[in-house]
Every structure is written in structure tokens, then in C-alpha cells.
Design an enzyme around this catalytic site. Structure first.
Site, PDB file in Angstrom:
ATOM      1  N   ARG A   1       3.023   0.254  -6.425  1.00 39.24           N
ATOM      2  CA  ARG A   1       1.772   0.182  -5.694  1.00 39.24           C
ATOM      3  C   ARG A   1       1.952  -0.552  -4.370  1.00 39.24           C
ATOM      4  NH1 ARG A   1      -1.838  -1.676 -10.694  1.00 39.24           N
ATOM      5  NH2 ARG A   1       0.229  -2.336 -11.320  1.00 39.24           N
TER       6      ARG A   1
ATOM      7  N   ASP B   1       5.770  -3.788  -7.100  1.00 38.25           N
ATOM      8  CA  ASP B   1       5.882  -2.533  -7.825  1.00 38.25           C
ATOM      9  C   ASP B   1       5.584  -1.363  -6.895  1.00 38.25           C
ATOM     10  OD1 ASP B   1       3.158  -2.484  -7.491  1.00 38.25           O
ATOM     11  OD2 ASP B   1       2.718  -3.050  -9.549  1.00 38.25           O
TER      12      ASP B   1
END
Ligand SMILES: [Zn+2]
Length: 364
Positions: free
Chosen positions: A314, A312
Site C-alpha cells: 500500500r 507494504d
């Protein structure tokens, strides 16, 4: 929908005003009214109860909840996706709280929770205020309203505590984005997206640090290998660099480790072929960097499944921080994907070109 910019959102919270905070459509997809706990007033509590209508909660850090001796309610089974409620509280009699129920008295209890001078003995249990525990690391750890609330208060210079209240429609159903847009206009309260807050924090906070550097002799040539750790999770970022890296356009591959394909010849995906082609491209240019991400959660039960789809913003945001730390600025991204890696273009990085990787056709 137009979401408010995060620096403006922080300004609003600092000015003791409300925000409507929404999470991703693939999560709860709900909107909460949010305000810093230090900014709470009886009028604000009344507005939240009457206009938002969900259960009003006090988002707090683990550390503060421990100080106040407010344990989590025992769950049937621990589940990070569910609201982390603690035992409920009212401020003690000496604060002027009688039943704890009115907007006025709930505001007193909320203020007392955020006041660093108060301790465990200043509260009665159970009560009419519902504390919820935010994960350490905030939205970078869990993209929930509780964490957003605590992060916003902290970024605004208040103690890390916020009050939140889910917004219901007039018919009692949860308000979704189209409903929230109407309410935003009616109340004159802007909408903020938690995804934007995640990106903002990834772009503004230094979260990665190198732990060791060595020479890595590979079949493609010698690379300088630097291992990075980060403050959010246990992922390891291995940076394989060749040539002198600077802010000129540089070949870069950010590769989410996919054990089945990278190491064990799986035909489920092209990850392994892309990895090899990326190493080759960098070695031929004698200049570039390959970031290999090892996520411990990928080595669980489904070890051979392709994991790159689970990565993702992040993972890529931290990848961007590693590239920044290596001194890179302009990226020639080695990728066969068409979708934009939004998070990679943050943190001072600019993707100036996408370079596709020649890979053999997968045998059927
Ligand atoms: Zn894969």
C-alpha cells in the site's frame, strides 16, 4: 496456484457466481466462499453451509449497519484483527420468515439486508444471520475477507454487501491452499487472492492528492516540494522534484521515513546513508524525484527502530500514484534492494533500471 485475474473475478461476481477468496499466508491464510449478497439464492446458501462449512456471514459497510441499527457485539478488547460481528438478525415475519434457520429463510434475510428499501424495523434480533462489519476503505484499509467481499460486490456494480463462508476440510480443519486448489477444481470455482485485489485497486483508483507546493532549498540544491495526502491513511508523501519531470527515464527514490537512521544517526540500518546518497544522485543529474513517506504509526513507541521493513504494497502503491501525478512514467529506481517493488511498477509506471546507491560501510 493460479489466481484468477481481478477483472475476471469482478465479472464472475457480476454474473452472480461464487469465488474462493484467499488471504496472505502471513495473515489467516484461509479460503472463503464468496458471493454478492444481491446474488444470493437458497441454493447458494445451501451450497455454502454444506460445502464450505464455516460460519456464514454477511459482510456489510459501517454505513449500512448504522442504517439498520445493528451495533457491533461488545468485544473483550477492541481488536481490528478479529471478525467484527454485529448483533445477529432474521428478516421480519412479513418477509415469510418463520424460524430463520433454513437455507431458504436465510437467503430471504440476506437479500433483505442488501435491499436499500429495508430499514431497522424490517429485522428481528437476534437471528440466524451473522452480519460482519467491513472497514471503510475496504482491502486498502484491512486485507480481510470481509473487506474483499464488500469491495468485490461494489466493483461489480452491486450494493456493497457480500456473503462469505470459510471453507473447512472434510476432517473439520481449516482448508489451506493445497486443499483449496482441489476444491476449486472439483467445484469449478476459481481462487482469487486478496493481495491481487489490493494491487488492482491501487492501480485503478486515484487515491492521492497534492495539498501544497513550495520551493525547498536544500544543501544539495533547490527542489520543488509537493506534499501529498491520501484517502486511505494519514501518511504524508513529500515529493522533492528537480528539473522538468516528464515520461522520459527519470531517477527516483521512494524512501520510507526511518527516524532513527534519517535524523538521529542510528547504526541499525543504512536508511539515512541511502537517503543522503539519493538526494545527491538526483542533484548531480539535476533531474529526478525523491518521495519521502512519513507514516504516523511509525512515530509511536518504537520510534527509533528501522521502519522500512514494515512498509507494504500500500505504501509503495500510493508512492507510485504520487510518481504518476508528477508526470513520471519510466523509472530509474535508486535502491540497494534486490527484491522487486511490485507495487511500484503498477499505475502506468515502468522500472527501466535499478541504480544502486554508493553508501559508506556501516561502522560495527
Ligand atoms: Zn531504517
Amino acid at each position: 496456484v493460479t489466481f484468477i485475474q481481478i477483472d475476471q473475478a469482478i465479472e464472475r461476481i457480476r454474473a452472480k457466481q461464487f469465488l474462493i477468496v484467499v488471504d496472505d499466508e502471513d495473515r489467516e491464510n484461509e479460503g472463503d466462499l464468496v458471493i454478492a449478497t444481491e446474488a444470493i439464492t437458497p441454493e447458494a446458501v445451501h451450497f455454502m453451509i454444506k460445502q464450505a462449512g464455516g460460519i456464514m456471514c454477511a459482510a456489510m459497510t459501517k454505513q449500512r449497519l448504522a442504517e439498520l441499527d445493528l451495533p457491533l457485539l461488545e468485544a473483550q478488547k477492541p481488536d481490528l484483527d478479529r471478525c467484527q460481528f454485529t448483533i445477529t438478525v432474521d428478516a421480519a415475519d412479513r418477509f415469510g420468515v418463520v424460524t430463520g434457520e433454513s437455507a431458504h429463510e436465510r437467503a430471504i434475510t440476506l437479500k433483505a439486508l442488501a435491499n436499500p428499501e429495508t430499514g431497522a424495523s424490517d429485522f428481528l434480533r437476534p437471528g440466524h444471520v451473522f452480519p460482519v462489519q467491513a472497514q471503510d476503505g475496504g482491502v486498502l484499509k484491512r486485507t480481510g475477507h470481509t473487506e474483499a467481499c464488500v469491495d468485490l460486490a461494489h466493483l461489480s456494480g452491486f450494493s456493497p454487501a457480500g456473503v462469505l463462508c470459510p471453507i473447512l476440510r472434510d476432517d473439520g480443519q481449516m482448508a489451506r491452499l493445497p486443499d483449496l486448489e482441489k476444491l476449486s477444481a472439483k467445484w469449478d470455482i476459481p481462487i482469487m487472492s486478496i493481495a491481487d485485489l489490493v494491487t488492482y485497486r491501487l492501480e485503478h483508483e486515484g487515491l492521492v492528492h497534492s495539498v501544497k507546493t513550495s520551493t525547498y532549498p536544500s544543501k544539495f540544491g533547490d527542489f520543488e516540494l509537493t506534499e501529498y495526502r491520501n484517502d486511505i491513511n494519514d501518511s504524508v508523501y513529500m515529493a522533492f522534484a528537480m528539473g522538468n519531470l516528464d515520461d522520459s527515464p527519470t531517477l527516483v527514490r521512494v524512501h520510507a521515513g526511518c527516524m532513527g537512521s534519517d535524523l538521529l544517526f542510528s547504526r541499525n540500518c543504512d536508511c539515512g546513508s541511502e537517503l543522503e546518497a539519493a538526494f545527491q544522485a538526483i542533484a548531480e543529474a539535476r533531474h529526478g524525484a525523491l518521495i519521502y513517506i512519513v507514516r504516523p504509526e511509525d512515530t509511536g513507541s518504537n520510534i527509533l527502530a528501522c521502519t522500512s521493513e514494515h512498509s507494504d504494497r500500500r505504501d509503495y502503491g500510493l508512492g507510485a500514484q504520487v510518481l504518476h501525478d508528477l508526470g513520471l512514467n519510466q523509472i530509474r529506481l535508486l535502491t540497494n534492494r534486490t527484491a522487486q517493488r511490485a507495487a511500484l511498477s503498477g499505475y502506468g509506471l515502468e522500472i527501466v533500471e535499478k541504480v544502486s546507491l554508493p553508501i559508506p560501510k556501516r561502522a560495527g
